[in-house]
Scaffold this motif. Sequence first.
Motif, PDB file in Angstrom:
ATOM      1  N   TYR A  19       0.779  -1.183  -0.013  1.00  0.00           N
ATOM      2  CA  TYR A  19       0.027  -0.046   0.134  1.00  0.00           C
ATOM      3  C   TYR A  19       0.829   1.005   0.096  1.00  0.00           C
ATOM      4  CZ  TYR A  19      -2.697   3.840   1.841  1.00  0.00           C
ATOM      5  OH  TYR A  19      -3.408   4.915   2.063  1.00  0.00           O
ATOM      6  N   GLN A  20       1.938   1.135   0.846  1.00  0.00           N
ATOM      7  CA  GLN A  20       2.870   2.554   0.901  1.00  0.00           C
ATOM      8  C   GLN A  20       3.417   2.757  -0.511  1.00  0.00           C
ATOM      9  OE1 GLN A  20       5.383   1.461   3.960  1.00  0.00           O
ATOM     10  NE2 GLN A  20       3.797   1.424   5.620  1.00  0.00           N
ATOM     11  N   LEU A  21       3.859   1.568  -1.123  1.00  0.00           N
ATOM     12  CA  LEU A  21       4.389   1.869  -2.390  1.00  0.00           C
ATOM     13  C   LEU A  21       3.462   2.487  -3.689  1.00  0.00           C
ATOM     14  CD1 LEU A  21       6.550  -1.438  -2.781  1.00  0.00           C
ATOM     15  CD2 LEU A  21       7.607   0.955  -2.440  1.00  0.00           C
ATOM     16  N   LEU A  22       2.120   1.879  -3.422  1.00  0.00           N
ATOM     17  CA  LEU A  22       1.160   2.392  -4.269  1.00  0.00           C
ATOM     18  C   LEU A  22       0.863   3.994  -3.881  1.00  0.00           C
ATOM     19  CD1 LEU A  22      -1.789   1.775  -5.875  1.00  0.00           C
ATOM     20  CD2 LEU A  22      -2.593   2.242  -3.600  1.00  0.00           C
ATOM     21  N   VAL A  23       1.055   4.506  -2.626  1.00  0.00           N
ATOM     22  CA  VAL A  23       0.746   6.010  -2.464  1.00  0.00           C
ATOM     23  C   VAL A  23       1.955   6.614  -2.982  1.00  0.00           C
ATOM     24  CG1 VAL A  23       0.475   7.516  -0.457  1.00  0.00           C
ATOM     25  CG2 VAL A  23      -0.642   5.388  -0.364  1.00  0.00           C
ATOM     26  N   GLU A  24       3.174   6.406  -2.764  1.00  0.00           N
ATOM     27  CA  GLU A  24       4.176   6.856  -3.208  1.00  0.00           C
ATOM     28  C   GLU A  24       4.068   7.139  -4.839  1.00  0.00           C
ATOM     29  OE1 GLU A  24       6.393   8.139  -1.604  1.00  0.00           O
ATOM     30  OE2 GLU A  24       6.660   7.395   0.305  1.00  0.00           O
ATOM     31  N   ASP A  25       3.656   6.242  -5.560  1.00  0.00           N
ATOM     32  CA  ASP A  25       3.431   6.464  -6.935  1.00  0.00           C
ATOM     33  C   ASP A  25       2.089   7.519  -7.182  1.00  0.00           C
ATOM     34  OD1 ASP A  25       5.359   4.782  -7.719  1.00  0.00           O
ATOM     35  OD2 ASP A  25       4.183   3.217  -8.142  1.00  0.00           O
ATOM     36  N   LEU A  26       1.026   7.443  -6.400  1.00  0.00           N
ATOM     37  CA  LEU A  26       0.148   8.139  -6.407  1.00  0.00           C
ATOM     38  C   LEU A  26       0.340   9.753  -6.418  1.00  0.00           C
ATOM     39  CD1 LEU A  26      -3.143   6.203  -5.128  1.00  0.00           C
ATOM     40  CD2 LEU A  26      -2.725   7.173  -7.354  1.00  0.00           C
ATOM     41  N   ARG A  27       1.283   9.762  -5.390  1.00  0.00           N
ATOM     42  CA  ARG A  27       1.727  11.022  -5.058  1.00  0.00           C
ATOM     43  C   ARG A  27       2.352  11.954  -6.041  1.00  0.00           C
ATOM     44  NH1 ARG A  27       4.120  11.697   0.957  1.00  0.00           N
ATOM     45  NH2 ARG A  27       4.127  13.578   0.149  1.00  0.00           N
ATOM     46  N   GLU A  28       2.834  11.225  -6.855  1.00  0.00           N
ATOM     47  CA  GLU A  28       3.718  11.873  -8.138  1.00  0.00           C
ATOM     48  C   GLU A  28       2.558  12.290  -9.154  1.00  0.00           C
ATOM     49  OE1 GLU A  28       6.608  12.593  -7.951  1.00  0.00           O
ATOM     50  OE2 GLU A  28       6.910  11.744  -5.787  1.00  0.00           O
ATOM     51  N   THR A  29       1.244  11.915  -8.888  1.00  0.00           N
ATOM     52  CA  THR A  29       0.259  12.381 -10.075  1.00  0.00           C
ATOM     53  C   THR A  29      -0.480  13.513  -9.590  1.00  0.00           C
ATOM     54  OG1 THR A  29      -1.379  10.938  -9.164  1.00  0.00           O
ATOM     55  CG2 THR A  29       0.357   9.908 -10.773  1.00  0.00           C
TER      56      THR A  29
END
Length: 120
Positions: free
Chosen positions: A79-89
């Motif tokens: 989940y944390q890795l997913l959020v890291e990617d979402l935060r870049e959008t």
Amino acid sequence: MSASQPPFEPSVTVFMLVKTAPEWLGFPVDERFQLLREQFTPILRKHEGRVRLRFFDVEFYSTRVTDVWLWDAVDHHAYQLLVEDLRETPFWDRYFQIVEILTGVENAYARNYNREVFTV
């Protein structure tokens, strides 16, 4: 989830309460779906098999939030890795305001006491 990905048993569920921003609502509907395909879908595919998403519209019943993004993940790190990617959008706090994040573990009360899940 694609046909090639086996189902997984989530160990963590996250209820992400979001509110659509005026910028998002200003796009024509076709453009919104194009942005989802171009920017959101690749992130979902990248994390496929480890994180799964369900969308819930709640704007009919709430003024504080318009949508709930329900994330199931195999573990907290996925989940944390997913959020890291979402935060870049621009989907993170530009197109949608992230109002609140509620994280839970389904039926933890029963598992923690070595009891059967209570359900009707």
